[in-house]
Design a protein around this motif. Structure first.
Motif, PDB file in Angstrom:
ATOM      1  N   GLY A 260       1.225 -11.646  -8.785  1.00 53.82           N
ATOM      2  CA  GLY A 260       0.046 -11.696  -9.639  1.00 53.82           C
ATOM      3  C   GLY A 260       0.278 -11.059 -10.995  1.00 53.82           C
ATOM      4  N   PHE A 261       0.917  -9.882 -11.020  1.00 57.43           N
ATOM      5  CA  PHE A 261       1.188  -9.219 -12.294  1.00 57.43           C
ATOM      6  C   PHE A 261       2.139 -10.054 -13.155  1.00 57.43           C
ATOM      7  CE2 PHE A 261       0.509  -4.906 -10.000  1.00 57.43           C
ATOM      8  CZ  PHE A 261      -0.863  -5.101 -10.035  1.00 57.43           C
TER       9      PHE A 261
ATOM     10  N   GLY B 228       4.372   2.798  -5.888  1.00 55.93           N
ATOM     11  CA  GLY B 228       5.419   2.861  -6.896  1.00 55.93           C
ATOM     12  C   GLY B 228       5.942   1.487  -7.263  1.00 55.93           C
ATOM     13  N   SER B 229       6.086   0.626  -6.257  1.00 61.84           N
ATOM     14  CA  SER B 229       6.536  -0.744  -6.511  1.00 61.84           C
ATOM     15  C   SER B 229       5.534  -1.501  -7.372  1.00 61.84           C
ATOM     16  CB  SER B 229       6.757  -1.468  -5.185  1.00 61.84           C
ATOM     17  OG  SER B 229       7.111  -2.821  -5.392  1.00 61.84           O
ATOM     18  N   CYS B 230       4.232  -1.317  -7.091  1.00 62.58           N
ATOM     19  CA  CYS B 230       3.191  -1.968  -7.892  1.00 62.58           C
ATOM     20  C   CYS B 230       3.205  -1.446  -9.319  1.00 62.58           C
ATOM     21  CB  CYS B 230       1.819  -1.739  -7.257  1.00 62.58           C
ATOM     22  SG  CYS B 230       1.565  -2.603  -5.689  1.00 62.58           S
ATOM     23  N   ARG B 231       3.415  -0.145  -9.488  1.00 58.09           N
ATOM     24  CA  ARG B 231       3.504   0.432 -10.833  1.00 58.09           C
ATOM     25  C   ARG B 231       4.672  -0.187 -11.601  1.00 58.09           C
ATOM     26  NH1 ARG B 231       3.961   5.180  -9.388  1.00 58.09           N
ATOM     27  NH2 ARG B 231       1.828   5.926  -9.724  1.00 58.09           N
ATOM     28  N   ASP B 232       5.817  -0.318 -10.922  1.00 59.90           N
ATOM     29  CA  ASP B 232       6.986  -0.909 -11.572  1.00 59.90           C
ATOM     30  C   ASP B 232       6.737  -2.376 -11.923  1.00 59.90           C
ATOM     31  OD1 ASP B 232       8.290   1.497 -11.313  1.00 59.90           O
ATOM     32  OD2 ASP B 232       9.422   0.906  -9.525  1.00 59.90           O
ATOM     33  N   SER B 233       6.040  -3.094 -11.050  1.00 63.81           N
ATOM     34  CA  SER B 233       5.733  -4.501 -11.313  1.00 63.81           C
ATOM     35  C   SER B 233       4.839  -4.644 -12.536  1.00 63.81           C
ATOM     36  CB  SER B 233       5.051  -5.133 -10.098  1.00 63.81           C
ATOM     37  OG  SER B 233       5.919  -5.185  -8.987  1.00 63.81           O
TER      38      SER B 233
END
Length: 295
Positions: free
Chosen positions: A193-194, A255-260
């Motif tokens: 999505g991002f 953390g993975s979502c932040r990186d994405s």
């Protein structure tokens, strides 16, 4: 129910949404466009060439330097603000207030500031797809409509963020700022999505709303757990080791979502529900971290 009291609105009146020029629409409005035109805000000088409109000659500069120069201006354009609000079942969790209540206040705040800056703001809840959205909102006089709309929203059901973004792309092709307010309590769909939001030319801001039990549940023993999103019941023995493993997985996922979000050129901010509203608003509008502009 008023989501934004007088103190919150007074603070929001001092805040602004900064939107990159590349994320603007085509009508005149409150954000700078990279297009130089006869707008309202001075941009730069350039040397006069025959054929230029003499009305744009800077005669004061000519008197000082003896050279004819043209004043250039930045055209100001609309910025569309799309506020995507997570209504999945996990948003009902939290105490003393549910995550959804904090999320509604944040959604109303982004819409309010967008309207105050003469932008077009839309609030669009999502679960397994986009729900109904508000009409395009233009002025602060529309705030009572936003308040009524959000007050009627309830949390329940699953999350499919990737599908919600596909619907956003199909129904709202104009570029703008996409604010995603969510607890991220679904293990998949966020990266896709991002990436889609970034690829469409939108500016992305992710506001992660969380409660203490998201990271550190305080229960142990033989339990029957009910998934509020997919409606499944699971029996298991919850030990301290299991809770530690769960915490590590949640931290890894966030953390993975932040990186994405960063890879999509976006900003990511974390807002715990126990945070005072004024502090939460300042943090959300400051925009968190960023990998910088893609273009």
């Amino acid at each position: 129910m008023k989501l934004l009291d007088h103190a919150a609105r007074r603070l929001l009146d001092r805040l602004q949404l900064a939107v990159r020029p590349g994320s603007t629409a085509t009508r005149q409005g409150g954000h700078k466009s990279p297009v130089l035109a006869s707008g309202v805000e001075f941009a730069d000088h350039r040397q006069y060439v025959p054929g230029d409109d003499v009305r744009h000659i800077d005669w004061k500069a000519f008197a000082r330097h003896g050279q004819l120069t043209i004043r250039q201006f930045e055209e100001e354009r609309d910025a569309r603000v799309y506020v995507m609000l997570d209504l999945s079942g996990s948003m009902s969790r939290g105490a003393p207030v549910a995550k959804l209540e904090m999320a509604k206040r944040l959604a109303a705040s982004f819409a309010y500031v967008g309207m105050r800056q003469f932008d077009r703001a839309l609030v669009m809840p999502f679960g397994d797809d986009l729900e109904r959205e508000t009409r395009p909102l233009r002025t602060a006089a529309d705030l009572p409509e936003v308040d009524r709309f959000l007050t009627e929203c309830g949390a329940g059901g699953p999350t499919s963020f990737a599908q919600a973004v596909r619907s956003l792309a199909e129904r709202f092709p104009q570029r703008g700022l996409v604010v995603v307010i969510t607890d991220l309590m679904k293990p998949e769909g966020w990266d896709a999505g991002f990436r889609t939001i970034g690829a469409l030319g939108h500016e992305l801001r992710v506001v992660h709303v969380r409660c203490p039990e998201d990271l550190a549940p305080d229960f142990q023993g033989e339990l029957e757990l009910f998934d509020v999103e997919d409606q499944r019941t699971v029996r298991l023995r919850v030990s301290r080791d299991l809770l530690d493993a769960y915490r590590k997985e949640i931290e890894k996922h966030v953390g993975s979502c932040r990186d994405s979000a960063r890879r999509a050129g976006g900003r990511f901010v974390d807002v715990p529900i126990e945070m005072p509203l004024e502090m939460a608003l300042r943090r959300a509008f400051a925009g968190g971290d960023s990998a910088g502009a893609r273009r």
